[in-house]
Design a protein around this motif. Structure first.
Motif, PDB file in Angstrom:
ATOM      1  N   LEU A  73     -21.879 -60.463 -90.987  1.00 19.99           N
ATOM      2  CA  LEU A  73     -22.462 -61.751 -91.647  1.00 19.99           C
ATOM      3  C   LEU A  73     -23.536 -62.501 -90.752  1.00 19.99           C
ATOM      4  N   LEU A  74     -23.280 -62.657 -89.604  1.00 16.08           N
ATOM      5  CA  LEU A  74     -24.347 -63.353 -88.674  1.00 16.08           C
ATOM      6  C   LEU A  74     -25.321 -62.398 -88.547  1.00 16.08           C
ATOM      7  N   ARG A  75     -25.135 -60.981 -88.373  1.00 21.03           N
ATOM      8  CA  ARG A  75     -26.376 -60.280 -88.093  1.00 21.03           C
ATOM      9  C   ARG A  75     -27.431 -60.250 -89.290  1.00 21.03           C
ATOM     10  N   CYS A  76     -26.796 -60.314 -90.526  1.00 22.17           N
ATOM     11  CA  CYS A  76     -27.540 -60.468 -91.604  1.00 22.17           C
ATOM     12  C   CYS A  76     -28.326 -61.950 -91.771  1.00 22.17           C
ATOM     13  N   LEU A  77     -27.653 -62.836 -91.292  1.00 20.70           N
ATOM     14  CA  LEU A  77     -28.379 -63.963 -91.310  1.00 20.70           C
ATOM     15  C   LEU A  77     -29.375 -64.165 -90.487  1.00 20.70           C
ATOM     16  N   SER A  78     -29.218 -63.322 -89.332  1.00 14.41           N
ATOM     17  CA  SER A  78     -30.304 -63.575 -88.131  1.00 14.41           C
ATOM     18  C   SER A  78     -31.350 -62.572 -88.467  1.00 14.41           C
ATOM     19  N   GLY A  79     -31.451 -61.733 -89.693  1.00 10.72           N
ATOM     20  CA  GLY A  79     -32.435 -60.745 -89.945  1.00 10.72           C
ATOM     21  C   GLY A  79     -32.429 -59.458 -89.018  1.00 10.72           C
ATOM     22  N   LEU A  80     -31.396 -59.285 -88.124  1.00 14.12           N
ATOM     23  CA  LEU A  80     -31.054 -58.161 -87.227  1.00 14.12           C
ATOM     24  C   LEU A  80     -30.840 -56.992 -88.191  1.00 14.12           C
ATOM     25  N   GLN A  81     -30.204 -57.654 -89.373  1.00 14.04           N
ATOM     26  CA  GLN A  81     -29.456 -56.347 -90.159  1.00 14.04           C
ATOM     27  C   GLN A  81     -29.855 -56.589 -91.921  1.00 14.04           C
ATOM     28  N   GLN A  82     -30.276 -55.699 -92.564  1.00 12.20           N
ATOM     29  CA  GLN A  82     -30.701 -56.164 -93.896  1.00 12.20           C
ATOM     30  C   GLN A  82     -29.402 -56.057 -94.738  1.00 12.20           C
ATOM     31  N   PRO A  83     -29.230 -56.897 -95.418  1.00 11.70           N
ATOM     32  CA  PRO A  83     -27.945 -56.503 -96.412  1.00 11.70           C
ATOM     33  C   PRO A  83     -28.229 -55.875 -97.372  1.00 11.70           C
ATOM     34  N   THR A  84     -27.233 -55.344 -97.916  1.00 11.63           N
ATOM     35  CA  THR A  84     -27.353 -54.121 -98.932  1.00 11.63           C
ATOM     36  C   THR A  84     -27.213 -54.843-100.405  1.00 11.63           C
ATOM     37  N   ALA A  85     -27.070 -56.144-100.468  1.00 12.44           N
ATOM     38  CA  ALA A  85     -26.932 -56.874-101.772  1.00 12.44           C
ATOM     39  C   ALA A  85     -27.408 -58.116-101.496  1.00 12.44           C
ATOM     40  N   GLY A  86     -28.183 -58.806-102.413  1.00 18.83           N
ATOM     41  CA  GLY A  86     -28.317 -60.301-102.302  1.00 18.83           C
ATOM     42  C   GLY A  86     -29.539 -60.295-101.136  1.00 18.83           C
ATOM     43  N   HIS A  87     -29.395 -61.835-100.633  1.00 21.11           N
ATOM     44  CA  HIS A  87     -30.438 -61.876 -99.437  1.00 21.11           C
ATOM     45  C   HIS A  87     -30.106 -63.223 -98.802  1.00 21.11           C
ATOM     46  N   VAL A  88     -30.719 -63.379 -97.703  1.00 20.03           N
ATOM     47  CA  VAL A  88     -30.674 -64.544 -96.866  1.00 20.03           C
ATOM     48  C   VAL A  88     -32.036 -65.223 -97.050  1.00 20.03           C
ATOM     49  N   ALA A  89     -31.921 -66.726 -97.096  1.00 18.43           N
ATOM     50  CA  ALA A  89     -33.124 -67.275 -97.488  1.00 18.43           C
ATOM     51  C   ALA A  89     -33.366 -68.755 -96.381  1.00 18.43           C
ATOM     52  N   VAL A  90     -34.355 -68.562 -95.781  1.00 18.29           N
ATOM     53  CA  VAL A  90     -34.758 -69.655 -94.859  1.00 18.29           C
ATOM     54  C   VAL A  90     -35.959 -70.557 -95.441  1.00 18.29           C
ATOM     55  N   ASP A  91     -35.595 -71.776 -95.727  1.00 21.28           N
ATOM     56  CA  ASP A  91     -36.366 -73.003 -96.159  1.00 21.28           C
ATOM     57  C   ASP A  91     -36.830 -72.490 -97.373  1.00 21.28           C
ATOM     58  N   GLY A  92     -35.784 -71.691 -98.189  1.00 19.17           N
ATOM     59  CA  GLY A  92     -35.988 -71.084 -99.653  1.00 19.17           C
ATOM     60  C   GLY A  92     -36.940 -69.882 -99.799  1.00 19.17           C
ATOM     61  N   ILE A  93     -37.287 -69.395 -98.270  1.00 19.07           N
ATOM     62  CA  ILE A  93     -38.087 -68.099 -98.544  1.00 19.07           C
ATOM     63  C   ILE A  93     -36.986 -66.883 -98.016  1.00 19.07           C
ATOM     64  N   PRO A  94     -36.968 -65.898 -98.868  1.00 20.94           N
ATOM     65  CA  PRO A  94     -35.888 -64.631 -98.602  1.00 20.94           C
ATOM     66  C   PRO A  94     -36.413 -64.072 -96.966  1.00 20.94           C
ATOM     67  N   LEU A  95     -35.668 -63.832 -96.319  1.00 23.10           N
ATOM     68  CA  LEU A  95     -35.740 -63.518 -94.893  1.00 23.10           C
ATOM     69  C   LEU A  95     -36.074 -61.910 -94.855  1.00 23.10           C
ATOM     70  N   ALA A  96     -37.079 -61.507 -94.211  1.00 18.86           N
ATOM     71  CA  ALA A  96     -37.163 -60.009 -94.181  1.00 18.86           C
ATOM     72  C   ALA A  96     -37.031 -59.279 -92.934  1.00 18.86           C
ATOM     73  N   GLY A  97     -36.631 -60.061 -91.941  1.00 15.96           N
ATOM     74  CA  GLY A  97     -36.484 -59.743 -90.848  1.00 15.96           C
ATOM     75  C   GLY A  97     -36.334 -60.859 -89.852  1.00 15.96           C
ATOM     76  N   PRO A  98     -36.127 -60.511 -88.241  1.00 15.07           N
ATOM     77  CA  PRO A  98     -36.118 -61.644 -87.622  1.00 15.07           C
ATOM     78  C   PRO A  98     -37.104 -62.691 -87.650  1.00 15.07           C
ATOM     79  N   SER A  99     -36.895 -64.009 -87.257  1.00 16.55           N
ATOM     80  CA  SER A  99     -37.701 -64.964 -87.661  1.00 16.55           C
ATOM     81  C   SER A  99     -37.728 -66.080 -86.524  1.00 16.55           C
ATOM     82  N   THR A 100     -38.711 -66.492 -85.979  1.00 14.13           N
ATOM     83  CA  THR A 100     -38.974 -67.435 -84.931  1.00 14.13           C
ATOM     84  C   THR A 100     -38.122 -68.766 -85.423  1.00 14.13           C
ATOM     85  N   ALA A 101     -37.659 -68.990 -86.737  1.00 12.49           N
ATOM     86  CA  ALA A 101     -36.989 -70.355 -87.118  1.00 12.49           C
ATOM     87  C   ALA A 101     -35.475 -70.035 -86.738  1.00 12.49           C
ATOM     88  N   ILE A 102     -35.002 -68.906 -86.317  1.00 17.43           N
ATOM     89  CA  ILE A 102     -33.562 -68.467 -86.075  1.00 17.43           C
ATOM     90  C   ILE A 102     -33.360 -67.901 -84.707  1.00 17.43           C
TER      91      ILE A 102
END
Length: 276
Positions: A73-102
């Motif tokens: 779960l933490l790897r998906c939240l960080s953008g290091l691992q792409q989930p196979t269902a659903g998504h992670v959003a940062v400030d409402g924007i879907p996360l496509a990979g590692p982000s400087t916000a995280i």
């Protein structure tokens, strides 16, 4: 259990009830998040429809049985691992990979730091190619001051204790001023006294700098002591079994907070949720 204790626990459980969060204001959010791994005998579903959100400046701890999928779960939240269902959003924007916000702090500080680089060079590493050399140095010195290691800037990781090495790793996570700091059992490899010192350090940093913190831990006492909310994972595939507010106030100390009857009752409640 006495009637008085039963009444007290009922009040704590009511205060720590599952609650829906305002996803509009969330700094990071798991939306119907799922993840599966392919194995030699087929697909293994680890996470199934995990949903929760974290507000700006909030401290959230995630607990659950060993092997339930906390690190996945933490790897998906960080953008290091792409989930196979659903998504992670940062400030409402879907996360496509590692982000400087995280930023991410790992459990094994001895492997996450580069032994051939000095402390300050390890801390400036995330900023290379992003800002000038002078600004890198200034930000690194500020982060090292925040974790109490300014005087160790020219030493090497192998010259430091385990607790000091983890402080360096925390400083490196702070250096690009993230909005969310993710921590994967960051204190599991240090002794009990150092662990308490580092827990209090992270609480102070959150208070000083205002980052949201999401911390994975297997230690129920640690989760309750640190968190504004505790998320309990359970099941196979894992989902959110409970999303609990921790009504212990913002000012916490190791001895006084952990001696409170509410603390013991919350610990027992979370223990039963994990065991159940």
């Amino acid at each position: 259990m006495s009637t008085s204790n039963s009444t007290n626990e009922a009040a704590i459980v009511k205060a720590a009830k599952t609650e829906s969060r305002d996803s509009v204001n969330a700094v990071i959010e798991a939306v119907n998040l799922g993840h599966s791994y392919n194995t030699s005998v087929g697909s293994a579903e680890i996470l199934g429809s995990v949903e929760f959100s974290v507000l700006p400046g909030e401290f959230v701890c995630i607990v659950g049985p060993s092997g339930v999928g906390k690190t996945t779960l933490l790897r998906c939240l960080s953008g290091l691992q792409q989930p196979t269902a659903g998504h992670v959003a940062v400030d409402g924007i879907p996360l496509a990979g590692p982000s400087t916000a995280i930023s991410l702090v790992f459990q094994d500080y001895s492997r996450s730091l580069l032994p051939w680089l000095s402390v300050i060079d390890n801390v400036t590493l995330p900023l290379k190619g992003r800002v000038s050399k002078g600004e890198r140095r200034a930000r690194a010195e500020k982060a090292l001051r925040e974790v109490g290691l300014r005087e160790a800037s020219n030493r090497y990781p192998w010259q430091l204790s385990g607790g000091m090495q983890q402080r360096v790793a925390i400083a490196r996570a702070l250096v690009f001023e993230p909005r969310v700091m993710l921590m994967d059992e960051p204190f599991a490899s240090v002794d009990a006294q150092t662990r308490e010192t580092l827990e209090d350090l992270v609480l102070r940093i959150r208070e000083d700098q205002g980052q949201a913190v999401v911390l994975i831990t297997h230690d129920i006492d640690e989760a309750i002591y640190l968190a504004d909310r505790v998320i309990v994972l359970g099941g196979r595939p894992a989902n959110v079994r409970a999303n609990l507010s921790i009504p212990l106030g913002s000012s916490r100390t190791q001895l006084q907070t952990k001696a409170r009857p509410e603390f013991a009752e919350l610990r027992a409640h979370v223990h039963r949720l994990i065991g159940g």
